[in-house]
Design a protein around this motif. Structure first.
Motif, PDB file in Angstrom:
ATOM      1  N   CYS A 101       0.833  -1.205   0.000  1.00 46.09           N
ATOM      2  CA  CYS A 101       0.000   0.000   0.000  1.00 46.09           C
ATOM      3  C   CYS A 101       0.867   1.254   0.000  1.00 46.09           C
ATOM      4  CB  CYS A 101      -0.931   0.003   1.210  1.00 46.09           C
ATOM      5  SG  CYS A 101      -2.298  -1.165   1.098  1.00 46.09           S
ATOM      6  N   PHE A 102       1.951   1.232   0.745  1.00 45.97           N
ATOM      7  CA  PHE A 102       2.852   2.386   0.757  1.00 45.97           C
ATOM      8  C   PHE A 102       3.600   2.523  -0.568  1.00 45.97           C
ATOM      9  CE2 PHE A 102       2.071   2.399   5.283  1.00 45.97           C
ATOM     10  CZ  PHE A 102       2.111   3.753   5.582  1.00 45.97           C
ATOM     11  N   ALA A 103       3.878   1.394  -1.224  1.00 45.15           N
ATOM     12  CA  ALA A 103       4.499   1.466  -2.555  1.00 45.15           C
ATOM     13  C   ALA A 103       3.566   2.144  -3.539  1.00 45.15           C
ATOM     14  CB  ALA A 103       4.858   0.067  -3.035  1.00 45.15           C
ATOM     15  N   THR A 163       7.588  14.119  -6.784  1.00 45.21           N
ATOM     16  CA  THR A 163       7.729  14.689  -5.445  1.00 45.21           C
ATOM     17  C   THR A 163       8.605  13.817  -4.553  1.00 45.21           C
ATOM     18  OG1 THR A 163       5.561  15.733  -5.585  1.00 45.21           O
ATOM     19  CG2 THR A 163       6.459  15.426  -3.382  1.00 45.21           C
ATOM     20  N   MET A 164       8.526  12.512  -4.703  1.00 46.34           N
ATOM     21  CA  MET A 164       9.309  11.621  -3.857  1.00 46.34           C
ATOM     22  C   MET A 164      10.798  11.791  -4.052  1.00 46.34           C
ATOM     23  SD  MET A 164       7.181  10.037  -1.940  1.00 46.34           S
ATOM     24  CE  MET A 164       8.247   8.785  -1.261  1.00 46.34           C
ATOM     25  N   GLY A 165      11.190  12.260  -5.230  1.00 49.90           N
ATOM     26  CA  GLY A 165      12.611  12.431  -5.499  1.00 49.90           C
ATOM     27  C   GLY A 165      13.284  13.467  -4.622  1.00 49.90           C
ATOM     28  N   SER A 166      12.497  14.384  -4.066  1.00 49.52           N
ATOM     29  CA  SER A 166      13.070  15.439  -3.228  1.00 49.52           C
ATOM     30  C   SER A 166      13.349  14.979  -1.806  1.00 49.52           C
ATOM     31  CB  SER A 166      12.108  16.640  -3.179  1.00 49.52           C
ATOM     32  OG  SER A 166      10.899  16.290  -2.516  1.00 49.52           O
ATOM     33  N   LEU A 167      12.948  13.758  -1.475  1.00 49.80           N
ATOM     34  CA  LEU A 167      13.098  13.263  -0.115  1.00 49.80           C
ATOM     35  C   LEU A 167      14.288  12.311  -0.019  1.00 49.80           C
ATOM     36  CD1 LEU A 167       9.365  12.425   0.674  1.00 49.80           C
ATOM     37  CD2 LEU A 167      10.573  14.557   1.106  1.00 49.80           C
ATOM     38  N   SER A 168      15.185  12.586   0.905  1.00 57.51           N
ATOM     39  CA  SER A 168      16.327  11.696   1.098  1.00 57.51           C
ATOM     40  C   SER A 168      15.959  10.479   1.925  1.00 57.51           C
ATOM     41  CB  SER A 168      17.471  12.449   1.784  1.00 57.51           C
ATOM     42  OG  SER A 168      17.056  12.950   3.049  1.00 57.51           O
ATOM     43  N   GLU A 169      14.914  10.625   2.764  1.00 57.79           N
ATOM     44  CA  GLU A 169      14.478   9.532   3.615  1.00 57.79           C
ATOM     45  C   GLU A 169      13.076   9.839   4.132  1.00 57.79           C
ATOM     46  OE1 GLU A 169      17.546   9.770   6.569  1.00 57.79           O
ATOM     47  OE2 GLU A 169      16.418  11.183   7.818  1.00 57.79           O
ATOM     48  N   LEU A 170      12.455   8.854   4.739  1.00 61.97           N
ATOM     49  CA  LEU A 170      11.145   9.019   5.375  1.00 61.97           C
ATOM     50  C   LEU A 170      11.253   8.560   6.821  1.00 61.97           C
ATOM     51  CD1 LEU A 170       8.883   7.520   2.561  1.00 61.97           C
ATOM     52  CD2 LEU A 170       8.851   9.906   3.304  1.00 61.97           C
ATOM     53  N   ALA A 190      10.656   0.175   3.281  1.00 63.55           N
ATOM     54  CA  ALA A 190      11.831   0.803   2.664  1.00 63.55           C
ATOM     55  C   ALA A 190      12.112   0.193   1.296  1.00 63.55           C
ATOM     56  CB  ALA A 190      13.047   0.656   3.583  1.00 63.55           C
ATOM     57  N   THR A 191      12.028  -1.131   1.213  1.00 61.14           N
ATOM     58  CA  THR A 191      12.299  -1.807  -0.057  1.00 61.14           C
ATOM     59  C   THR A 191      11.201  -1.531  -1.080  1.00 61.14           C
ATOM     60  OG1 THR A 191      13.531  -3.561   1.070  1.00 61.14           O
ATOM     61  CG2 THR A 191      12.661  -4.067  -1.123  1.00 61.14           C
ATOM     62  N   ALA A 192       9.948  -1.625  -0.654  1.00 59.84           N
ATOM     63  CA  ALA A 192       8.829  -1.449  -1.589  1.00 59.84           C
ATOM     64  C   ALA A 192       8.747  -0.027  -2.127  1.00 59.84           C
ATOM     65  CB  ALA A 192       7.520  -1.823  -0.908  1.00 59.84           C
ATOM     66  N   THR A 193       9.113   0.970  -1.324  1.00 56.81           N
ATOM     67  CA  THR A 193       9.054   2.371  -1.752  1.00 56.81           C
ATOM     68  C   THR A 193      10.371   2.881  -2.303  1.00 56.81           C
ATOM     69  OG1 THR A 193       9.633   3.173   0.464  1.00 56.81           O
ATOM     70  CG2 THR A 193       7.274   2.912  -0.034  1.00 56.81           C
ATOM     71  N   ASP A 194      11.438   2.103  -2.125  1.00 57.32           N
ATOM     72  CA  ASP A 194      12.790   2.503  -2.536  1.00 57.32           C
ATOM     73  C   ASP A 194      13.236   3.788  -1.833  1.00 57.32           C
ATOM     74  OD1 ASP A 194      15.177   2.040  -3.923  1.00 57.32           O
ATOM     75  OD2 ASP A 194      14.616   3.391  -5.564  1.00 57.32           O
ATOM     76  N   LYS A 195      12.849   3.914  -0.565  1.00 56.65           N
ATOM     77  CA  LYS A 195      13.250   5.056   0.249  1.00 56.65           C
ATOM     78  C   LYS A 195      13.741   4.568   1.609  1.00 56.65           C
ATOM     79  CE  LYS A 195      12.598   8.809  -2.101  1.00 56.65           C
ATOM     80  NZ  LYS A 195      13.718   9.738  -2.369  1.00 56.65           N
ATOM     81  N   GLU A 254      17.451   0.531   5.124  1.00 56.81           N
ATOM     82  CA  GLU A 254      17.735   0.822   3.725  1.00 56.81           C
ATOM     83  C   GLU A 254      16.958  -0.126   2.811  1.00 56.81           C
ATOM     84  OE1 GLU A 254      19.503   3.247   2.571  1.00 56.81           O
ATOM     85  OE2 GLU A 254      20.625   3.946   4.329  1.00 56.81           O
ATOM     86  N   PRO A 255      16.603   0.322   1.603  1.00 56.97           N
ATOM     87  CA  PRO A 255      15.991  -0.594   0.630  1.00 56.97           C
ATOM     88  C   PRO A 255      16.917  -1.782   0.367  1.00 56.97           C
ATOM     89  CG  PRO A 255      15.802   1.682  -0.105  1.00 56.97           C
ATOM     90  CD  PRO A 255      16.716   1.700   1.078  1.00 56.97           C
ATOM     91  N   ALA A 256      16.332  -2.965   0.243  1.00 54.99           N
ATOM     92  CA  ALA A 256      17.118  -4.177   0.046  1.00 54.99           C
ATOM     93  C   ALA A 256      16.799  -4.804  -1.307  1.00 54.99           C
ATOM     94  CB  ALA A 256      16.833  -5.171   1.165  1.00 54.99           C
ATOM     95  N   GLU A 257      17.665  -5.741  -1.716  1.00 50.27           N
ATOM     96  CA  GLU A 257      17.425  -6.510  -2.933  1.00 50.27           C
ATOM     97  C   GLU A 257      16.498  -7.669  -2.593  1.00 50.27           C
ATOM     98  OE1 GLU A 257      18.296  -5.978  -6.047  1.00 50.27           O
ATOM     99  OE2 GLU A 257      19.346  -4.115  -5.555  1.00 50.27           O
ATOM    100  N   MET A 258      15.225  -7.542  -2.954  1.00 53.62           N
ATOM    101  CA  MET A 258      14.234  -8.578  -2.632  1.00 53.62           C
ATOM    102  C   MET A 258      13.380  -8.825  -3.877  1.00 53.62           C
ATOM    103  SD  MET A 258      13.141  -7.332   1.225  1.00 53.62           S
ATOM    104  CE  MET A 258      12.067  -8.737   1.506  1.00 53.62           C
ATOM    105  N   ALA A 259      13.902  -9.620  -4.809  1.00 54.00           N
ATOM    106  CA  ALA A 259      13.218  -9.847  -6.083  1.00 54.00           C
ATOM    107  C   ALA A 259      11.832 -10.462  -5.870  1.00 54.00           C
ATOM    108  CB  ALA A 259      14.070 -10.758  -6.970  1.00 54.00           C
ATOM    109  N   LEU A 260      11.733 -11.411  -4.924  1.00 52.76           N
ATOM    110  CA  LEU A 260      10.438 -12.046  -4.684  1.00 52.76           C
ATOM    111  C   LEU A 260       9.394 -11.042  -4.199  1.00 52.76           C
ATOM    112  CD1 LEU A 260      11.409 -15.438  -2.978  1.00 52.76           C
ATOM    113  CD2 LEU A 260      10.399 -15.111  -5.238  1.00 52.76           C
TER     114      LEU A 260
END
Length: 478
Positions: free
Chosen positions: A370-372, A381-388, A405-410, A453-459
């Protein structure tokens, strides 16, 4: 010492703080009633009783006589309907109530520019369509209507006796002209509301009254203590994190979920159901995606399985396989970014081998999904944020924050006092109203305790794609 009172959906939370740290907290649970499908109600007097109970608990930890000022926070959009004697006519209709769908359609027709004026398109969770519904379906109650408040403002009324709200809570009614920060007479009248039923609007740090002798006798607070207007829980949560300036944002994981980005300009984006609302501080606005289902699905599945929320998370952490089902968490419909009050929750992909742990994992992942979707709706707009930053009860889960973090890439950070966000923000506004801190000081960001931090989670991304396809496939099933 300053007191913050937050009227949440599942609990009333209190925080006592000085100008830079939390000194004591208390909390009392409250229940919601649902007499018909899609209904969600609470009687305002439950909030006052829970507030008094929480104050008694707090009095065991600090001296209430030392409170210098009080700030208010609360669930947004709820319709508190009062008669001429300032008594509730009926239970309040809450933010996650979906009965007024037809009235939303009517409002779109009569006010075709409402998305630009009110900052979002009509949805049944907002206050305005609820009153239009009342006029049509409960004419006897409508005939008694003389005043309308938001949930936290009813507690304000019980404390200081005034009819007042703040800009951020007014913003969530659909009657508020966000650009001019004033009530819009045309929208009010089109929903059957006389403008003189609406409270006076103040910035959140402004003193609007003082604790009366009667309130002091009922609550244990000292008579004459000033009370500031406060803010809706999104805005006070922002204050707790210093999210008052552009480039700052956070997620809130309470019963509902929020993705919030502060700004100095009004930037409506109604087509994606991104809310553009006035902040509780002057000359500030924000954009927000509001999900009706934040951490609530976690407590819901826990209730079905006889588990606490922490036990749900612990079970979810044991799952590492690729056979986790997909869960759509729309227990009460969804607002951002779907604008769909009719969708409901479901599981897909259950197998004979599916375990309780798999189900718990699917529910946690659905919150992250849902957050993704919310982050995607913000566009550039999300590009202006370094973190949440993260606040709310759900922010206590490391796994959930890692998934988001992984789903939103933030990157997601957890700060000191994250679980008490809105109540602490209300206490900060009280300190500002008392002159102990300046508005500029409210931009202070508390120390970070954890970072994810966002992680590598292909599944996970494969299941996110399935999640989106599943909604598209069943959204028209009724």
């Amino acid at each position: 010492m300053y007191l913050g009172i937050d009227i949440g959906t599942s609990a009333v939370k209190l925080v006592c703080a000085d100008t830079d740290c939390i000194l004591a907290t208390s909390s009392v649970g409250i229940k919601t009633s649902s007499l018909q499908p899609g209904w969600s109600e609470q009687h305002p007097d439950l909030w006052w009783q829970a507030t008094r109970d929480a104050l008694r608990m707090l009095a065991d930890k600090i001296k209430l006589s030392e409170v210098k000022a009080i700030g208010l926070s609360g669930q947004m959009h709820g319709a508190v309907m009062l008669d001429r004697d300032l008594r509730p006519i009926r239970p309040a209709i809450l933010w996650n109530d979906s009965r007024a769908t037809f009235e939303c359609d009517e409002l779109r027709m009569t006010q075709p520019q409402i998305g630009q004026i009110a900052g979002v398109l009509p949805l049944p969770g907002f206050t305005a369509p609820k009153i239009a519904w009342l006029k049509k379906h409960e004419p006897a109650n409508y005939a008694r209507l003389a005043h309308i408040l938001l949930p936290k403002d009813y507690i304000g009324l019980r404390l200081h006796g005034e009819l007042a709200t703040d800009t951020s809570d007014a913003a969530g009614t659909m009657w508020f002209d966000q650009a001019s920060r004033s009530w819009h007479v045309g929208i009010a009248e089109d929903t059957g509301v006389s403008p003189d039923w609406l409270p006076q609007v103040f910035d959140g740090h402004r003193v609007v009254g003082a604790v009366t002798a009667q309130a002091a006798a009922e609550s244990g607070l000292k008579s004459g203590v000033p009370v500031v207007a406060g803010g809706g829980d999104a805005a006070t949560g922002a204050i707790s994190l210093g999210a008052t300036e552009p480039g700052r944002g956070f997620i809130s994981l309470g019963t509902s979920g929020q993705l919030f980005v502060a700004d100095r300009k009004y930037k409506p984006n109604p087509e994606r159901y991104v809310h553009a609302f006035a902040h509780t501080l002057p000359e500030r606005w924000y954009q927000m995606a509001a999900m009706l289902n934040g951490a609530r699905p976690i407590s819901w599945i826990g209730g079905q399985l006889g588990l606490s929320a922490s036990e749900v998370v612990a079970l979810a952490e044991t799952v590492r396989g690729d056979r986790v089902p997909i869960f759509l968490p729309y227990l009460t419909g969804e607002r951002s970014p779907l604008g769909d009050p009719h969708i409901r929750a479901c599981f897909f992909g259950l197998e004979d081998s599916t375990t309780r742990a798999d189900i718990c994992r699917s529910v946690l992942e659905s919150v992250a999904f849902c957050f993704a979707d919310a982050a995607q709706s913000f566009g550039d707009t999300m590009g202006s944020l370094s973190e949440l930053a993260a606040i709310g009860g759900g922010a206590q889960s490391d796994l959930l924050l890692k998934l988001i973090a992984t789903a939103t890439d933030k990157p997601i950070v957890r700060s000191e006092g994250a679980e008490t966000g809105p109540a602490y923000g209300a206490a900060r506004l009280a300190a500002c109203g008392d002159g102990a801190v300046a508005i500029s000081d409210l931009a202070f960001q508390p120390p970070t305790t954890d970072r994810f931090e966002p992680a590598e989670m292909a599944l996970l991304f494969e299941r996110l794609a399935q999640f989106r396809r599943l909604y598209a496939a069943i959204k028209n099933v009724s």
